[in-house]
Structures are given as structure tokens and as C-alpha cells.
Scaffold this active site. Structure first.
Site, PDB file in Angstrom:
ATOM      1  N   LYS A   1       0.865  -1.184   0.000  1.00 22.61           N
ATOM      2  CA  LYS A   1       0.000   0.000   0.000  1.00 22.61           C
ATOM      3  C   LYS A   1       0.895   1.226   0.000  1.00 22.61           C
ATOM      4  O   LYS A   1       1.797   1.354   0.827  1.00 22.61           O
ATOM      5  CB  LYS A   1      -0.899  -0.016   1.242  1.00 22.61           C
ATOM      6  CG  LYS A   1      -2.044   0.987   1.204  1.00 22.61           C
ATOM      7  CD  LYS A   1      -3.116   0.559   0.194  1.00 22.61           C
ATOM      8  CE  LYS A   1      -4.354   1.428   0.303  1.00 22.61           C
ATOM      9  NZ  LYS A   1      -5.104   1.165   1.538  1.00 22.61           N
ATOM     10  N   HIS A   2       0.661   2.120  -0.941  1.00 18.26           N
ATOM     11  CA  HIS A   2       1.459   3.341  -1.074  1.00 18.26           C
ATOM     12  C   HIS A   2       2.955   3.036  -1.105  1.00 18.26           C
ATOM     13  O   HIS A   2       3.755   3.640  -0.391  1.00 18.26           O
ATOM     14  CB  HIS A   2       1.117   4.339   0.033  1.00 18.26           C
ATOM     15  CG  HIS A   2      -0.289   4.819  -0.024  1.00 18.26           C
ATOM     16  ND1 HIS A   2      -0.822   5.488  -1.114  1.00 18.26           N
ATOM     17  CD2 HIS A   2      -1.308   4.712   0.867  1.00 18.26           C
ATOM     18  CE1 HIS A   2      -2.086   5.772  -0.887  1.00 18.26           C
ATOM     19  NE2 HIS A   2      -2.417   5.312   0.310  1.00 18.26           N
TER      20      HIS A   2
ATOM     21  N   ASN B   1      13.043   5.642   7.075  1.00 16.47           N
ATOM     22  CA  ASN B   1      13.687   4.642   7.926  1.00 16.47           C
ATOM     23  C   ASN B   1      12.781   3.423   8.069  1.00 16.47           C
ATOM     24  O   ASN B   1      11.596   3.556   8.340  1.00 16.47           O
ATOM     25  CB  ASN B   1      13.962   5.220   9.316  1.00 16.47           C
ATOM     26  CG  ASN B   1      15.108   6.214   9.325  1.00 16.47           C
ATOM     27  OD1 ASN B   1      16.152   5.960   8.770  1.00 16.47           O
ATOM     28  ND2 ASN B   1      14.900   7.363   9.984  1.00 16.47           N
TER      29      ASN B   1
ATOM     30  N   HIS C   1      14.742   5.469  -0.543  1.00 18.15           N
ATOM     31  CA  HIS C   1      14.089   6.777  -0.434  1.00 18.15           C
ATOM     32  C   HIS C   1      13.012   6.939  -1.507  1.00 18.15           C
ATOM     33  O   HIS C   1      12.969   6.205  -2.460  1.00 18.15           O
ATOM     34  CB  HIS C   1      15.115   7.894  -0.554  1.00 18.15           C
ATOM     35  CG  HIS C   1      15.986   8.018   0.660  1.00 18.15           C
ATOM     36  ND1 HIS C   1      17.227   7.416   0.741  1.00 18.15           N
ATOM     37  CD2 HIS C   1      15.781   8.629   1.847  1.00 18.15           C
ATOM     38  CE1 HIS C   1      17.758   7.689   1.932  1.00 18.15           C
ATOM     39  NE2 HIS C   1      16.902   8.401   2.617  1.00 18.15           N
TER      40      HIS C   1
END
Length: 529
Positions: free
Chosen positions: A286-287, A430, A529
Site C-alpha cells: 500500500k502506497h 527509515n 528513499h
């Protein structure tokens, strides 16, 4: 009189030389029969046109020079390039002095270099012979002189040219500009594929730096309804140099058209689930973050355990599997949740029958994963430029593991640590992953503080009613302070895997020893990232 570039450009003579001959005979016949266009051609294209009943003049007859060097030199001649590059109304005297006739339409697509090098049996000499020289030269000449000359590199544009001729007696300026841009994009992609091939050739001395100039080539597959948000335009492109499994080439068995977010999240799910190649595995995303991952003796159990990690986030998620999707697993999904996309290497007909009850559910089949994707580069646009790096492909070698704590992990814990480490690689930094018995029990993603990710993972586990006591924890990067370990100890974590390398490693290890936690250092970081 000089022809205005804004005027429809007449087509009296066309040069047609294509590798992809689909539709070209019908196009040439319409040009000749309906509009009186003289057709020049070469080799196999000329033969195909004649077979279709089109009157053709060989390029060698037009230039008065034979093809030489096994066809390497045939269109590189002033009568060809002069006819294409001449500015109508300005270079007419030069053309007359040199017996050069204008060429108003160039229909060219290039030798299939990428298809050739994709074949395992292709050797270097064969690849080099597939590098087109005359084609790109004619293509670029026609694109440059688009004020007067029409260029076609794609059979999908044949009808647009015929429509302009029928309605205006020539091609419109807007049509010529669009086709010229398409032509230069075509040569750019072609040249880039050749450059990438030669740079990757094992006979070329390896260097430690990326290329001084970087020009990836992508071809549009389709437009998308919109991007991440409805006010953003979007499209999906294929990397012309990529090989292997991808969503771009996946077969859509059913469902609505894929959206930008579907493809982005689906790519994240596919990358994660492909990291597991031994046991049946399920990943729910999800996302762009995994919200549940599990391995199990069968796919249904793997799905159920992945879903149990975070039932709330799994709603409307992307679900990916690493083995053939069966009827039982499909039924478990339908009975349990709403999903946007299902991804699997293969799927049974019985499973497709189950999914057919949900017409909007997208079901994608990627094909076998027997051969791993070749390691490539990842690209990240930034304002004013582009970041390029090697893909983060290496998997952990057990010989790299270093026990730094007084307590050593037992066999079960070691398996869970390796499992959690693989998952953490695909969680946004993180990243903290709690796992137990081959399944995630809590995931903390994308926080500015690592201890916050640890706390979120613990909260997620509690919200799902999962027992963290005795679980393991993976961290994608080192712990800068002991607080992350203290949080894990409070939750009952039994073992931790992390890269190590902090200036406070001694403090972090001491925290593990105080809590009786086993800790492994990997020496490898997996920021995402």
C-alpha cells in the site's frame, strides 16, 4: 518560388525502406494509385511492394550506382540525400545541375537491433551487422528538412499521411513537425540501445564510473488517465534496453485500466515478492510500502498471514505472489478483502473464474521468473537533473553475518532474521520490520526517526492483535542511538539484524546485551528513499 513551410507539402516521390513491413504495401499502393506518387525502394521492401502490385523504382536505378559491400552502401548517395535535404525553391538550380529529383516522403524504420541482441545466440559480429547506417541518415535528413519533407517511422502514422493528402493535397506543417519529432526520438532510442550494448560488451574494459553522457530511451506504451493526482498528466513507457519480468509487459487478464499509482505500487510489490524464491510467498503493498509479507507451505496460508500483519492497510492494496495463483487462494482473497491489483507469474483458469466475479479487479500475469532480471540502473529525476545509480540488487551472504551480542540467535530466529532483512530492503527508510515464523508482525516505514519507525511497527502489531514477544527485528540502516533497541526490548523482541557502523555501536550492543537480545551485523545498508 519558395514553398512556404506552412503550406501543405506535396508528395510526388517517396522513398520506402522498412524493416517492419506490416501495412507498408497497402500504404504504398494507396500513394501510387490514389495520388500518383513515384515509389523508390530497396531490397526486401522493393520485393514486397512489387509482390503486392506496386510499381517500384530501385534506388540503384534512381542513383545510377549499384548496391555494394553486401548492401552496406546503397542509399548513401547525393541523389538520395540531395533529394531529401534540398530546400524547395532555394536549391532548385543545384538540383537541376546535379540531376537530383526531390524526394518528398521518406518511410524508414531501422534494422531490428534490439530484437537481435535480445536473442541469446546473437554474437558480436551479428549484432554489429544489424547496426543501420543508411536508415538513420535518411531519417535524420528528412526530419531536419520537415519544412518540405514528410517522414514516417511508424506504421501507425500511415493513415495520417493519407488523410492529409486526401483533404489538403499534401501534408500539413503540424503533421510534418510531429513526425519529425517522432523520427529524432526513434534515432535517439536506437543509438542509445547500440551505445548500451557496446558499453556492456564483455570485451570492453570495465570502468568504475557511469557514462559521461546518459540518455535512456523509452517508448510510450500508453497514456494513463492521470498521474498520482487527477490534475497530473501521465503515461507509461517501456525501457527499450530492459529484459526480464516487468509490469510493463505483464498480461492483463481482467479489470480496469491500470493507473499510475497501480503501476508504482505494483512494481514495489513485484520487486519484493521476487526476493523470495524458495517457499510460497505473498506480499501486500500500500502506497509503495509492504504492509504484510509472509512465506508458508502454500500460497493461501502465505496470503492469510501477510494480510494478518495489517488488515486495515491491506484494504485496497496490491497483492503479489511468487508462484502460480490457485483457486483456493483466489477465493480466500475475494472472501476476505477489497484489492486493486493481483500479480502472479501464472494463474489457473479456476482462479480466473473466481476473480471474474469482481469485474474491476485487475489481474496481472507476468510470466515465469526462472531467469532473474539483469541488474540495471535506477533513475531519480531532481530539479535540473537526474540521479543515476546501480540497482540495489545484492542479497545478503550468510558469511557476512557477524554476531556482536553475547546472545546468539537460534536456528528459527536466524531464519526469521534473514526473512525480515529481505523485507526491510523494500520498505521506505527509515525502515523497521518485526517478523515471526516467516511472517511480518509489524512494519514501520518512512519515518524521519528510526525509533519512531520502531514504535510504529510495535503499534501496528498491537492493532492487528499480533504477539511481538519472541519476534525478530530488522533495520535497513544502523541505529544511531540505543533507543531503538530499548523500544524493541520493551516489545519483547528476541533478536535484531542491522548493518552496524554507527559511532555508538558499542552503546547499541550494550543495550542488546542488557535485554538479552541477540544482534547480528550485516555490514550492508539498504536505504530506500
Amino acid at each position: 518560388m519558395t514553398q512556404s513551410s506552412a503550406s501543405p507539402a506535396p508528395i510526388r516521390r517517396a522513398l520506402i525502406s522498412v524493416s517492419d513491413k506490416q501495412g507498408v504495401a497497402a500504404f504504398a499502393k494507396r500513394l501510387a494509385d490514389d495520388h500518383g506518387v513515384e515509389i523508390l525502394s530497396t531490397g526486401g521492401t522493393a520485393a514486397a511492394l512489387r509482390e503486392a502490385g506496386v510499381t517500384v523504382t530501385d534506388v540503384s536505378a534512381h542513383t545510377g550506382a549499384p548496391e555494394i559491400m553486401d548492401g552496406r552502401v546503397k542509399t548513401l548517395h547525393p541523389k538520395i540525400h540531395g533529394g531529401i535535404l534540398a530546400r524547395r525553391g532555394l536549391d532548385d538550380a543545384v538540383m537541376a545541375d546535379n540531376d537530383i529529383a526531390p524526394i518528398d516522403l521518406v518511410v524508414v524504420n531501422l534494422y531490428p537491433f534490439e530484437q537481435t541482441i535480445a536473442k541469446p545466440e546473437t554474437d558480436h559480429a551479428t549484432a554489429v551487422e544489424t547496426i543501420d547506417i543508411g536508415g538513420p541518415a535518411m531519417l535524420r535528413a528528412a526530419a531536419k528538412n520537415h519544412a518540405f519533407v514528410t517522414l514516417v517511422v511508424d506504421g501507425a502514422d500511415y493513415q495520417a499521411v493519407l488523410d492529409d493528402l486526401a483533404e489538403h493535397g499534401g501534408t500539413l506543417e503540424a503533421t510534418r513537425k510531429r513526425l519529425a519529432a517522432k523520427g529524432f526520438a526513434h534515432t535517439a532510442g536506437y543509438d542509445n540501445a547500440i551505445a548500451n550494448y557496446l558499453a556492456a560488451d564483455e570485451t570492453v574494459e570495465a570502468v568504475d564510473t557511469l557514462p559521461a553522457r546518459f540518455a535512456p530511451a523509452y517508448k510510450k506504451v500508453s497514456d494513463l488517465r492521470y498521474g498520482e493526482n487527477p490534475h497530473q498528466r501521465a503515461a507509461v513507457y517501456r525501457d527499450s534496453s530492459a529484459h526480464g519480468v516487468s509490469l510493463v509487459d505483464a498480461r492483463i487478464c481482467q479489470g480496469k485500466a491500470l493507473s499510475y499509482n497501480n503501476l508504482a505500487d505494483g512494481d514495489a510489490a513485484l520487486a519484493c515478492v521476487r526476493a523470495f524464491d524458495q517457499s510460497p510467498a505473498c506480499v501486500i503493498v500500500k502506497h509503495a510500502n509492504p504492509c504484510g509479507v509472509a512465506v508458508a507451505p502454500d500460497l493461501t496460508t502465505a496470503y492469510q498471514r501477510a494480510f494478518a500483519t495489517d488488515p486495515v492497510s491491506s484494504f485496497g492494496g496490491i497483492i503479489a505472489f511468487n508462484q502460480q495463483l490457485d483457486h483456493e487462494t483466489a477465493q480466500a482473497i475475494i472472501d476476505n478483502q477489497f484489492a486493486e491489483v493481483i500479480i502472479a507469474p501464472t494463474i489457473t483458469e479456476a482462479a480466473l473464474d473466481v476473480f471474474s466475479a469482481k469485474k474491476n479487479l485487475r489481474v496481472l500475469v507476468t510470466g515465469s521468473w526462472a531467469k532473474a532480471n539483469e541488474a540495471g540502473l535506477t533513475l531519480k529525476p531532481i530539479t535540473g537533473g537526474l540521479l543515476v545509480q546501480d540497482e540495489d540488487t545484492p542479497l545478503l551472504d550468510r558469511s557476512q553475518l557477524k554476531v556482536v551480542s553475547q546472545q546468539e540467535p537460534d536456528g528459527t530466529q536466524l531464519q526469521d532474521l534473514l526473512f525480515a532483512w529481505r523485507v526491510a530492503k523494500y520498505v521506505k527508510s527509515n525502515a523497521i520490520v518485526y517478523a515471526k515464523n516467516g511472517a511480518t508482525v509489524g512494519i514501520g516505514a518512512g519515518q524521519m526517526s528510526r525509533v519512531d519507525s520502531a514504535r510504529i511497527a510495535r503499534t501496528k502489531a498491537a492493532d492487528a492483535g499480533l504477539d511481538v514477544v519472541g519476534s525478530v527485528m530488522a533495520s535497513d540502516a544502523f541505529f544511531p542511538f540505543r533507543d531503538g533497541i530499548d523500544t524493541a526490548a520493551e516489545a519483547g523482541v528476541a533478536a535484531v539484524i542491522q548493518p552496524g557502523g554507527s559511532i555508538r555501536d558499542d552503546e547499541v550492543i550494550a543495550a542488546a546485551d542488557e535485554a538479552g537480545i541477540a544482534m547480528l551485523f550485516t555490514g550492508m545498508r539498504h536505504f530506500r528513499h
